[in-house]
Design a protein around this motif. Structure first.
Motif, mmCIF file in Angstrom:
data_model
loop_
_atom_site.group_PDB
_atom_site.id
_atom_site.type_symbol
_atom_site.label_atom_id
_atom_site.label_comp_id
_atom_site.label_asym_id
_atom_site.label_seq_id
_atom_site.Cartn_x
_atom_site.Cartn_y
_atom_site.Cartn_z
ATOM 1 N N ARG A 122 0.841 -1.193 0.000
ATOM 2 C CA ARG A 122 0.000 0.000 0.000
ATOM 3 C C ARG A 122 0.880 1.249 0.000
ATOM 4 N NH1 ARG A 122 -0.126 -1.414 5.585
ATOM 5 N NH2 ARG A 122 0.324 0.376 6.962
ATOM 6 N N GLY A 123 0.449 2.233 -0.784
ATOM 7 C CA GLY A 123 1.119 3.520 -0.790
ATOM 8 C C GLY A 123 2.455 3.520 -1.500
ATOM 9 N N GLN A 124 2.972 4.727 -1.709
ATOM 10 C CA GLN A 124 4.254 4.881 -2.390
ATOM 11 C C GLN A 124 5.429 4.791 -1.429
ATOM 12 O OE1 GLN A 124 4.419 8.315 -4.927
ATOM 13 N NE2 GLN A 124 2.431 7.916 -5.868
ATOM 14 N N ASN A 125 5.208 5.074 -0.152
ATOM 15 C CA ASN A 125 6.265 4.994 0.845
ATOM 16 C C ASN A 125 6.091 3.713 1.639
ATOM 17 O OD1 ASN A 125 7.093 7.553 -0.001
ATOM 18 N ND2 ASN A 125 5.760 8.573 1.474
ATOM 19 N N HIS A 126 7.132 2.915 1.690
ATOM 20 C CA HIS A 126 7.001 1.566 2.240
ATOM 21 C C HIS A 126 7.405 1.446 3.701
ATOM 22 C CE1 HIS A 126 6.045 0.452 -1.757
ATOM 23 N NE2 HIS A 126 7.265 0.524 -2.231
ATOM 24 N N GLY A 127 7.737 2.570 4.353
ATOM 25 C CA GLY A 127 8.078 2.511 5.766
ATOM 26 C C GLY A 127 9.551 2.669 6.056
ATOM 27 N N LEU A 128 10.405 2.493 5.035
ATOM 28 C CA LEU A 128 11.848 2.658 5.197
ATOM 29 C C LEU A 128 12.407 3.154 3.868
ATOM 30 C CD1 LEU A 128 14.312 2.184 7.125
ATOM 31 C CD2 LEU A 128 14.602 -0.023 5.954
ATOM 32 N N PHE A 129 12.972 4.366 3.884
ATOM 33 C CA PHE A 129 13.536 4.930 2.660
ATOM 34 C C PHE A 129 14.943 4.364 2.453
ATOM 35 C CE2 PHE A 129 10.457 8.375 3.747
ATOM 36 C CZ PHE A 129 9.663 8.225 2.620
ATOM 37 N N LEU A 130 15.098 3.523 1.440
ATOM 38 C CA LEU A 130 16.361 2.816 1.237
ATOM 39 C C LEU A 130 17.490 3.749 0.819
ATOM 40 C CD1 LEU A 130 15.009 -0.378 -0.588
ATOM 41 C CD2 LEU A 130 15.277 0.058 1.868
ATOM 42 N N ASP A 131 17.160 4.859 0.155
ATOM 43 C CA ASP A 131 18.220 5.765 -0.276
ATOM 44 C C ASP A 131 18.868 6.493 0.897
ATOM 45 O OD1 ASP A 131 15.997 7.305 0.271
ATOM 46 O OD2 ASP A 131 16.100 8.510 -1.564
ATOM 47 N N MET A 132 18.237 6.472 2.072
ATOM 48 C CA MET A 132 18.789 7.155 3.242
ATOM 49 C C MET A 132 19.665 6.244 4.092
ATOM 50 S SD MET A 132 19.035 10.112 4.545
ATOM 51 C CE MET A 132 17.737 11.055 3.703
ATOM 52 N N ALA A 133 20.017 5.075 3.577
ATOM 53 C CA ALA A 133 20.825 4.129 4.350
ATOM 54 C C ALA A 133 22.152 4.750 4.781
ATOM 55 C CB ALA A 133 21.074 2.856 3.542
ATOM 56 N N ALA A 134 22.800 5.505 3.883
ATOM 57 C CA ALA A 134 24.083 6.117 4.242
ATOM 58 C C ALA A 134 23.898 7.214 5.277
ATOM 59 C CB ALA A 134 24.773 6.666 2.996
ATOM 60 N N GLY A 135 22.787 7.943 5.220
ATOM 61 C CA GLY A 135 22.502 8.949 6.229
ATOM 62 C C GLY A 135 22.304 8.319 7.598
ATOM 63 N N ARG A 136 21.600 7.189 7.640
ATOM 64 C CA ARG A 136 21.419 6.494 8.920
ATOM 65 C C ARG A 136 22.757 5.969 9.436
ATOM 66 N NH1 ARG A 136 16.468 5.205 6.291
ATOM 67 N NH2 ARG A 136 17.343 3.378 5.267
ATOM 68 N N ARG A 137 23.602 5.476 8.538
ATOM 69 C CA ARG A 137 24.925 5.006 8.976
ATOM 70 C C ARG A 137 25.750 6.167 9.518
ATOM 71 N NH1 ARG A 137 26.330 2.725 4.619
ATOM 72 N NH2 ARG A 137 27.607 4.397 3.755
ATOM 73 N N TRP A 138 25.669 7.335 8.859
ATOM 74 C CA TRP A 138 26.405 8.497 9.346
ATOM 75 C C TRP A 138 25.926 8.862 10.762
ATOM 76 C CZ3 TRP A 138 25.325 13.151 11.436
ATOM 77 C CH2 TRP A 138 26.377 14.062 11.548
ATOM 78 N N ALA A 139 24.607 8.886 10.968
ATOM 79 C CA ALA A 139 24.066 9.240 12.279
ATOM 80 C C ALA A 139 24.510 8.231 13.332
ATOM 81 C CB ALA A 139 22.540 9.312 12.212
ATOM 82 N N ARG A 140 24.480 6.946 12.990
ATOM 83 C CA ARG A 140 24.921 5.914 13.930
ATOM 84 C C ARG A 140 26.386 6.148 14.317
ATOM 85 N NH1 ARG A 140 23.185 0.663 14.975
ATOM 86 N NH2 ARG A 140 21.756 0.650 13.200
ATOM 87 N N ASP A 141 27.236 6.384 13.322
ATOM 88 C CA ASP A 141 28.661 6.580 13.590
ATOM 89 C C ASP A 141 28.907 7.852 14.384
ATOM 90 O OD1 ASP A 141 29.108 4.270 12.159
ATOM 91 O OD2 ASP A 141 29.810 5.279 10.343
ATOM 92 N N PHE A 142 28.152 8.921 14.071
ATOM 93 C CA PHE A 142 28.297 10.183 14.773
ATOM 94 C C PHE A 142 28.011 10.001 16.261
ATOM 95 C CE2 PHE A 142 26.379 13.999 16.585
ATOM 96 C CZ PHE A 142 27.298 14.984 16.256
ATOM 97 N N VAL A 143 26.906 9.339 16.566
ATOM 98 C CA VAL A 143 26.530 9.135 17.964
ATOM 99 C C VAL A 143 27.516 8.196 18.649
ATOM 100 C CG1 VAL A 143 24.753 8.219 19.499
ATOM 101 C CG2 VAL A 143 24.104 9.631 17.524
ATOM 102 N N SER A 166 15.918 7.569 14.701
ATOM 103 C CA SER A 166 15.858 7.460 16.152
ATOM 104 C C SER A 166 16.340 6.094 16.620
ATOM 105 C CB SER A 166 14.424 7.708 16.633
ATOM 106 O OG SER A 166 14.314 7.582 18.036
ATOM 107 N N VAL A 167 15.905 5.058 15.942
ATOM 108 C CA VAL A 167 16.315 3.702 16.312
ATOM 109 C C VAL A 167 17.833 3.567 16.266
ATOM 110 C CG1 VAL A 167 16.293 1.287 15.564
ATOM 111 C CG2 VAL A 167 14.151 2.576 15.677
ATOM 112 N N VAL A 168 18.451 3.992 15.167
ATOM 113 C CA VAL A 168 19.898 3.793 15.043
ATOM 114 C C VAL A 168 20.662 4.696 16.014
ATOM 115 C CG1 VAL A 168 19.684 3.031 12.656
ATOM 116 C CG2 VAL A 168 20.182 5.431 13.114
ATOM 117 N N ALA A 169 20.141 5.909 16.281
ATOM 118 C CA ALA A 169 20.820 6.803 17.221
ATOM 119 C C ALA A 169 20.792 6.228 18.634
ATOM 120 C CB ALA A 169 20.182 8.184 17.192
ATOM 121 N N LEU A 170 19.655 5.698 19.051
ATOM 122 C CA LEU A 170 19.562 5.122 20.385
ATOM 123 C C LEU A 170 20.365 3.834 20.489
ATOM 124 C CD1 LEU A 170 15.810 5.894 21.030
ATOM 125 C CD2 LEU A 170 17.733 6.814 22.344
ATOM 126 N N GLN A 171 20.392 3.048 19.435
ATOM 127 C CA GLN A 171 21.236 1.853 19.438
ATOM 128 C C GLN A 171 22.710 2.226 19.592
ATOM 129 O OE1 GLN A 171 20.170 -0.147 15.743
ATOM 130 N NE2 GLN A 171 18.954 -1.657 16.855
#
Length: 327
Positions: A122-143, A166-171
């Motif tokens: 359902r819908g065009q957004n599936h719950g996880l934007f795959l193109d932002m994987a590197a951004g999430r990795r950057w945030a994880r490494d930063f924290v 939020s999930v990756v930052a708290l992890q």
């Protein structure tokens, strides 16, 4: 569509959610309409132009052939097709079909050890934007690199959607993450994502319009990291060409001394200069640090059209004035 078929023939068995083929970047002439994603155990084929049944049959045959080579014996292939033609995109709609197999319910995928709920039917957004994987990795490494911070890191996640940042930052060890998004449904899935990962403390969820909630947002600040990941255009809530500037003007007040801002924009029609020029004008105190490179599979013939993820840094506190010695 040969490049798409070649990518399928060479792909390994997907374990994490990831893009398999990115025709939209223009790196594969003649395949610009096609995108193939893996949300294990389901593949999602997206076409941004009408697709013939023969073309879909060819993709299905290629997926089946590769699946039989890499998948565990007896596990059936599951894949979904979604059409996002121009008229449908304008209306914010898409046509989605289950082509083979089944989609788990609930459907949970992984990325770098984190678990997320997705919804591919359902819908065009599936719950996880795959193109932002590197951004999430950057945030994880930063924290993670700042876990020894005396008071613990505080993160503000604006346009939080399903709260993957939020999930990756708290992890990674953040003390607190404040998630703000006007969609109650998205925030609800974000809360489930935290539960999926065993995160029971540290996250706050504000299902509010950001622009009318600065009082609540400021009360939890200042923040060591502010993540700004808005839609490029969402009627009635955010239009990048006029609303991004309103966010930039707030950054200096939101950030702690030495804090960082991660500014994201996925609008092909707006290049790097759109963000950089406005930041120089509206938040001149913040220093540009870097552009986070997108995952290699999202390569684009024009880097200005691709997803833009920029890092800025607030100035440190000035050194304390020297105390004059007493008489």
């Amino acid at each position: 569509m040969q490049a798409l078929l070649d990518a399928i023939a060479a792909m390994p068995l997907p374990t994490d959610a990831a893009r398999i083929f990115h025709g939209r970047g223009g790196m594969h002439p003649g395949c610009e309409q096609w995108v193939l994603d893996a949300y294990p155990p389901v593949f999602v084929l997206t076409s941004f132009a009408p697709a013939t049944e023969d073309a879909l049959a060819a993709v299905g045959a290629a997926l089946q052939a590769r699946w039989e080579q890499v998948a565990p014996p007896g596990e059936p292939l599951s894949w979904v097709f979604q059409h996002r033609g121009e008229a449908l995109r304008v209306e914010g709609r898409s046509d989605t079909r289950l082509m083979a197999g089944a989609v788990p319910d609930p459907h949970v995928v992984t990325e770098a050890g984190a678990r997320f709920r997705v919804h591919v039917l359902r819908g065009q957004n599936h719950g996880l934007f795959l193109d932002m994987a590197a951004g999430r990795r950057w945030a994880r490494d930063f924290v993670a690199a700042r876990q020894g911070s005396r008071y613990g890191l505080k993160v503000l996640n604006l346009f939080a959607y399903t709260c993957a940042f939020s999930v990756v930052a708290l992890q990674a060890g953040a003390k607190q993450v404040v998630n703000v998004d006007m969609s109650h449904g998205a925030i609800g899935i974000g809360q489930q994502n935290h539960q999926l990962n065993g995160i029971t403390t540290g996250a706050a969820f504000l299902p509010h319009d950001i622009f009318s909630s600065w009082g609540k947002i400021n009360r939890s600040g200042p923040y060591d990291l502010v993540i700004v990941d808005p839609p490029s255009y969402q009627k009635g809530s955010f239009v990048a060409t006029k609303d991004y500037a309103r966010l930039m003007r707030r950054l200096n007040d939101l950030l702690a001394p030495g804090g960082h801002a991660l500014l994201c924009l996925n609008a092909p029609e707006l290049g790097l200069a759109f963000l950089q020029d406005q930041m120089r004008e509206l938040a001149p105190e913040l220093q540009f640090v870097e552009r986070v490179a997108n995952p290699a599979v999202f390569a684009d013939v024009d880097e200005h059209r691709a997803l833009k993820v920029l890092v800025y840094r607030a100035p440190d506190l000035p050194p304390a004035a020297a105390v004059a010695p007493g008489p």
